[in-house]
Write a protein that holds these residues in place. Structure first.
Motif, PDB file in Angstrom:
ATOM      1  N   SER A 244       0.823  -1.201   0.000  1.00 23.36           N
ATOM      2  CA  SER A 244       0.000   0.000   0.000  1.00 23.36           C
ATOM      3  C   SER A 244       0.861   1.257   0.000  1.00 23.36           C
ATOM      4  CB  SER A 244      -0.944  -0.001   1.208  1.00 23.36           C
ATOM      5  OG  SER A 244      -0.210  -0.019   2.424  1.00 23.36           O
ATOM      6  N   SER A 245       2.034   1.212   0.618  1.00 22.30           N
ATOM      7  CA  SER A 245       2.937   2.364   0.626  1.00 22.30           C
ATOM      8  C   SER A 245       3.543   2.600  -0.750  1.00 22.30           C
ATOM      9  CB  SER A 245       4.047   2.153   1.661  1.00 22.30           C
ATOM     10  OG  SER A 245       3.519   2.002   2.959  1.00 22.30           O
ATOM     11  N   ALA A 246       4.096   1.532  -1.353  1.00 21.76           N
ATOM     12  CA  ALA A 246       4.742   1.667  -2.661  1.00 21.76           C
ATOM     13  C   ALA A 246       3.733   1.973  -3.761  1.00 21.76           C
ATOM     14  CB  ALA A 246       5.512   0.393  -2.989  1.00 21.76           C
ATOM     15  N   ALA A 247       2.501   1.462  -3.626  1.00 24.65           N
ATOM     16  CA  ALA A 247       1.499   1.652  -4.680  1.00 24.65           C
ATOM     17  C   ALA A 247       1.165   3.124  -4.883  1.00 24.65           C
ATOM     18  CB  ALA A 247       0.231   0.864  -4.351  1.00 24.65           C
ATOM     19  N   TRP A 248       1.200   3.915  -3.794  1.00 23.71           N
ATOM     20  CA  TRP A 248       0.870   5.337  -3.932  1.00 23.71           C
ATOM     21  C   TRP A 248       1.859   6.060  -4.830  1.00 23.71           C
ATOM     22  CZ3 TRP A 248      -3.609   7.313  -3.298  1.00 23.71           C
ATOM     23  CH2 TRP A 248      -4.490   6.800  -2.356  1.00 23.71           C
ATOM     24  N   VAL A 249       3.110   5.625  -4.853  1.00 31.31           N
ATOM     25  CA  VAL A 249       4.105   6.243  -5.733  1.00 31.31           C
ATOM     26  C   VAL A 249       3.731   6.008  -7.190  1.00 31.31           C
ATOM     27  CG1 VAL A 249       6.543   6.288  -6.385  1.00 31.31           C
ATOM     28  CG2 VAL A 249       5.903   5.959  -3.985  1.00 31.31           C
ATOM     29  N   TYR A 250       3.347   4.780  -7.529  1.00 28.79           N
ATOM     30  CA  TYR A 250       2.959   4.471  -8.906  1.00 28.79           C
ATOM     31  C   TYR A 250       1.669   5.184  -9.294  1.00 28.79           C
ATOM     32  CZ  TYR A 250       6.535   0.842  -9.202  1.00 28.79           C
ATOM     33  OH  TYR A 250       7.733   0.179  -9.248  1.00 28.79           O
ATOM     34  N   ILE A 251       0.719   5.277  -8.358  1.00 24.96           N
ATOM     35  CA  ILE A 251      -0.525   5.996  -8.646  1.00 24.96           C
ATOM     36  C   ILE A 251      -0.234   7.470  -8.892  1.00 24.96           C
ATOM     37  CG2 ILE A 251      -2.728   6.732  -7.662  1.00 24.96           C
ATOM     38  CD1 ILE A 251      -2.832   4.049  -6.181  1.00 24.96           C
ATOM     39  N   ASN A 252       0.626   8.066  -8.090  1.00 20.19           N
ATOM     40  CA  ASN A 252       0.967   9.478  -8.230  1.00 20.19           C
ATOM     41  C   ASN A 252       1.679   9.767  -9.548  1.00 20.19           C
ATOM     42  OD1 ASN A 252       1.241  12.231  -7.092  1.00 20.19           O
ATOM     43  ND2 ASN A 252       3.438  11.747  -7.056  1.00 20.19           N
ATOM     44  N   LYS A 253       2.437   8.789 -10.045  1.00 19.35           N
ATOM     45  CA  LYS A 253       3.161   8.955 -11.309  1.00 19.35           C
ATOM     46  C   LYS A 253       2.304   8.589 -12.524  1.00 19.35           C
ATOM     47  CE  LYS A 253       7.211  10.090  -9.542  1.00 19.35           C
ATOM     48  NZ  LYS A 253       7.896  11.379  -9.826  1.00 19.35           N
ATOM     49  N   GLY A 254       1.052   8.194 -12.302  1.00 22.35           N
ATOM     50  CA  GLY A 254       0.169   7.827 -13.405  1.00 22.35           C
ATOM     51  C   GLY A 254       0.476   6.473 -14.003  1.00 22.35           C
ATOM     52  N   ALA A 255       1.109   5.586 -13.234  1.00 25.05           N
ATOM     53  CA  ALA A 255       1.521   4.275 -13.745  1.00 25.05           C
ATOM     54  C   ALA A 255       0.534   3.173 -13.364  1.00 25.05           C
ATOM     55  CB  ALA A 255       2.916   3.931 -13.230  1.00 25.05           C
ATOM     56  N   VAL A 256      -0.737   3.534 -13.154  1.00 26.18           N
ATOM     57  CA  VAL A 256      -1.773   2.540 -12.859  1.00 26.18           C
ATOM     58  C   VAL A 256      -2.924   2.746 -13.831  1.00 26.18           C
ATOM     59  CG1 VAL A 256      -3.428   1.678 -11.177  1.00 26.18           C
ATOM     60  CG2 VAL A 256      -1.159   2.380 -10.420  1.00 26.18           C
ATOM     61  N   LEU A 257      -3.155   1.770 -14.728  1.00 29.81           N
ATOM     62  CA  LEU A 257      -4.251   1.822 -15.689  1.00 29.81           C
ATOM     63  C   LEU A 257      -5.384   0.918 -15.223  1.00 29.81           C
ATOM     64  CD1 LEU A 257      -2.591   1.704 -19.229  1.00 29.81           C
ATOM     65  CD2 LEU A 257      -3.642   3.652 -18.097  1.00 29.81           C
TER      66      LEU A 257
END
Length: 311
Positions: A244-257
């Motif tokens: 859950s911590s690392a996922a926020w970085v990818y979400i913030n960078k737009g790397a979650v489709l």
């Protein structure tokens, strides 16, 4: 209520369709866009069934398999991989806690350190070129295969005396083994080396989006002396916090489709519910051999794809 469900379903389909257009260059002129979400759902459902009993987390299987055999950019796959690992861990968590196979008291201090380091790992992974990450991922997955093949996991390690830190944190418990119906009292030792190990595990989890459950179980079982089933169950609880911590970085960078994440998460959660029940009755060796075979093939594919040998 039905109207509310229909609205949510419509919004979900709209998000998936919109993200399919965003992923258009990667999909090319092949099958229609809906084939890939359907394939992701089926694949993740099967991954969830075997991932929980193996204690490796859904992301460990998801990233090398989807990154190698589906037409998506690796950054999107890693972002979805963290959400997949998080979903499988959260789905299996209540069952593991009720059965005593997951220890929240053991998981919390380990997860705090791993969560902090996973954020740095995620930033590092997104800053690296995709082919470099793909090559490193293949090497790491093959290393996982070697580790799982040579490690002699002890189902019930003998810990004569816990260390002072384990006693202070009360890292002990009891569970009923579903296979033998025996009551097992457990405790751990080597707590400080275990904490430092999970600090390094968090970096790998964030960098590759693979959840790092493959490292959690050996660290808990071989290093700290927790029983194998408690190690697998607690690994899922650690994953739910670290990912859950690392996922926020990818979400913030737009790397979650949504096209990738939604069907993958739903399939993994459904499969993980079955896997959590199988953990109590299945022999770990059966699942372990299956996972080793799948990871060996996926790791070779990722390594060859990253080096340009097999595109």
């Amino acid at each position: 209520m039905r109207r509310w469900h229909a609205t949510v379903l419509g919004l979900g389909l709209a998000l998936i369709a919109a993200s399919a257009q965003a992923a258009g260059p990667a999909l090319g002129d092949g099958p229609p866009w809906w084939v890939w979400p359907l394939g992701l759902f089926v694949a993740c459902f099967l991954m969830g069934i075997v991932a929980v009993p193996a204690g490796i987390g859904g992301g460990t299987l998801f990233v090398p398999i989807v990154g190698s055999f589906f037409p998506f950019h690796l950054d999107f796959v890693r972002g979805a991989g963290l959400l997949v690992a998080l979903a499988s861990a959260l789905s299996a968590g209540p069952t593991l806690l009720r059965g005593g196979l997951g220890s929240l008291r053991l998981a919390l201090p380990l997860a705090v350190l791993a969560s902090a380091s996973s954020i740095g790992g995620a930033l590092l992974g997104l800053a690296m070129p995709a082919h470099v990450v793909q090559t490193l991922l293949g090497a790491v997955v093959l290393g996982i295969v070697v580790l799982m093949a040579v490690s002699k996991k002890s189902e019930f390690p003998q810990v004569d005396r816990p260390d002072a830190l384990a006693q202070a944190l009360a890292l002990n418990g009891v569970f009923i083994d579903g296979a033998s119906r025996r009551i097992v009292h457990w405790q751990v030792h080597r707590t400080l080396p275990g904490l430092l190990t999970f600090l390094a595990i968090g970096v790998l989890a964030g960098m590759f989006g693979i959840g790092a459950g493959w490292a959690n179980v050996p660290a808990l079982n071989l290093l700290m002396g927790a029983p194998l089933k408690v190690s697998a169950g607690t690994s899922g609880l650690v994953l739910s916090l670290v990912d859950s911590s690392a996922a926020w970085v990818y979400i913030n960078k737009g790397a979650v489709l949504p096209m990738i994440a939604v069907p993958s998460v739903v399939g993994m959660m459904l499969g993980a519910r079955i896997g959590a029940r199988l953990l109590d009755v299945l022999k770990g060796s059966v699942i372990r051999r299956m996972v080793i075979g799948v990871l060996l093939f996926a790791g070779l594919r990722a390594l060859l794809k990253g080096t340009g040998v097999w595109l």
